[in-house]
Scaffold this motif. Structure first.
Motif, mmCIF file in Angstrom:
data_model
loop_
_atom_site.group_PDB
_atom_site.id
_atom_site.type_symbol
_atom_site.label_atom_id
_atom_site.label_comp_id
_atom_site.label_asym_id
_atom_site.label_seq_id
_atom_site.Cartn_x
_atom_site.Cartn_y
_atom_site.Cartn_z
ATOM 1 N N ARG A 194 -10.191 0.078 1.361
ATOM 2 C CA ARG A 194 -10.548 0.578 0.020
ATOM 3 C C ARG A 194 -11.558 1.719 0.127
ATOM 4 N N LEU A 215 0.789 -1.226 0.000
ATOM 5 C CA LEU A 215 0.000 0.000 0.000
ATOM 6 C C LEU A 215 0.823 1.279 0.000
ATOM 7 N N HIS A 216 1.654 1.453 1.037
ATOM 8 C CA HIS A 216 2.368 2.726 1.156
ATOM 9 C C HIS A 216 3.520 2.617 2.136
ATOM 10 N N HIS A 230 -2.019 1.795 -6.772
ATOM 11 C CA HIS A 230 -0.730 2.478 -6.775
ATOM 12 C C HIS A 230 -0.113 2.413 -5.378
ATOM 13 N N GLU A 288 2.781 8.024 2.544
ATOM 14 C CA GLU A 288 2.004 8.645 3.606
ATOM 15 C C GLU A 288 2.927 9.613 4.331
ATOM 16 N N ASP A 293 1.677 1.796 -12.331
ATOM 17 C CA ASP A 293 2.338 2.509 -11.248
ATOM 18 C C ASP A 293 3.844 2.661 -11.511
ATOM 19 N N MET A 324 -1.704 11.672 1.924
ATOM 20 C CA MET A 324 -1.374 10.570 1.021
ATOM 21 C C MET A 324 -1.091 11.145 -0.368
ATOM 22 N N GLU A 372 -5.085 4.843 -4.594
ATOM 23 C CA GLU A 372 -4.444 3.866 -3.719
ATOM 24 C C GLU A 372 -4.876 2.432 -4.017
ATOM 25 N N ASP A 373 -5.969 2.260 -4.728
ATOM 26 C CA ASP A 373 -6.418 0.918 -5.099
ATOM 27 C C ASP A 373 -5.370 0.169 -5.917
ATOM 28 N N SER A 375 -9.582 4.829 1.632
ATOM 29 C CA SER A 375 -8.526 5.383 0.785
ATOM 30 C C SER A 375 -9.013 5.948 -0.545
ATOM 31 N N GLY A 395 0.552 10.188 -4.398
ATOM 32 C CA GLY A 395 0.920 9.116 -5.293
ATOM 33 C C GLY A 395 0.632 9.472 -6.736
ATOM 34 N N VAL A 413 1.829 4.318 -2.658
ATOM 35 C CA VAL A 413 1.889 5.755 -2.411
ATOM 36 C C VAL A 413 2.732 6.058 -1.172
#
Length: 298
Positions: free
Chosen positions: A262, A7-8, A66, A70, A136, A57, A63-64, A265, A59, A68
């Motif tokens: 999900r 995720l990040h 990519h 934080e 991405d 956030m 976020e689904d 984000s 990116g 990213v």
């Protein structure tokens, strides 16, 4: 394990204005959402601080799909000490290289079509000077470890990552949950891992029902759990469940229930304006300058 997602990575930042310039104007990322909190996070998302803080956030896309960044900002803290734990984030974008050159942002050529730069605070970023892909552009995050064989076993056997590449001579291993996701690279530092005060956290999602099993597995294997399964609230948004782990070198790892995350984000169209407003209303720099004082250095 195919249902798990990278995720990040969490970065502590001391200067939101310079940081926003780097991510938006140099790298070309977008502000996906911005949230303000009046007190510290139950899962220490903002570090060991209990005061007001914010989360931004950023990116190259939602976020689904990519990986990213934080960016956590603790009001009143202007500087963090780097360690040798975070060794870099690599992304592919000739536009980012062009932006850096145009804006006079320091770049060092370290390989063929590869440049090293730094985000405010000293965090290293590697820019691959090739056309940005339609998917991405973020390729991998590299973390330092003290024993890459031991760390490889932890991340593969306990967390379910697949080894993509391994170099015994250089003592590096590249892993991931899927070929299409951002990868995690571990590099043996040849000694103790120092996290400084700038230590970050890498986050993954998994189906909600796996969180309990993951926590139980860590307990069974006598592995460190920093924050047992807990609900995290965001004002006006979806509540998520997380468990925070620690690998053999103390790298913080967050697993969050995918379904609720999900919802949480989703890109906020007002994210950019919320960040700009928060930065404009943050008069802490002026206050410290007026009183001839400096913000705290963590």
């Amino acid at each position: 394990m195919d249902l798990r997602r990278a995720l990040h990575f969490v970065f502590k930042v001391g200067d939101r204005t310079k940081t926003a310039t780097f991510y938006r104007d140099v790298l070309g990322m977008k502000i996906l959402r911005h949230e303000e909190f009046e007190e510290g996070c139950k899962a220490t998302c903002n570090g060991p601080y209990d005061g007001k803080w914010s989360k931004t956030m950023v990116g190259f896309g939602p976020e689904d799909d990519h990986f990213v960044a934080e960016l956590t900002y603790n009001y009143g803290v202007g500087e963090y000490q780097l360690g040798n734990d975070f060794l870099g984030l690599t992304l592919q974008s000739s536009q980012a290289v062009s932006n850096a050159k145009r804006l006079g942002w320091p770049l060092t050529e370290v390989g063929e079509a590869l440049y090293l730069t730094q985000a405010p605070g000293g965090y290293p970023f590697y820019l691959v000077d090739k056309e940005q892909p339609p998917s991405d552009p973020v390729q991998k995050v590299c973390l330092g470890v003290s024993d890459f064989q031991r760390s490889t076993r932890y991340w593969t056997t306990l967390l379910g990552m697949k080894v993509m590449e391994k170099n015994e001579e250089k003592k590096t291993v590249l892993m991931g949950f899927a070929d299409t996701q951002c990868k995690l690279e571990l590099h043996d530092n040849g000694g103790t891992v120092d996290h400084g005060t700038a230590f970050g956290r890498i986050a993954f999602s998994c189906p909600r029902e796996q969180l309990h099993d993951l926590e139980a597995l860590m307990k069974k294997e006598n592995q460190k759990i920093l924050t047992p399964l807990v609900n995290l609230d965001t004002p006006g948004k979806t509540t998520v469940e997380v468990v925070i782990l620690s690998d053999p070198d103390g790298h913080e790892i967050c697993f969050v229930g995918d379904e609720a995350f999900r919802e949480l984000s989703k890109v906020d169209p007002e994210g950019k304006e919320l960040l700009n407003k928060a930065m404009a209303e943050d008069k802490s720099d002026e206050w410290f300058a007026k009183h001839n004082r400096q913000k705290a250095a963590a």
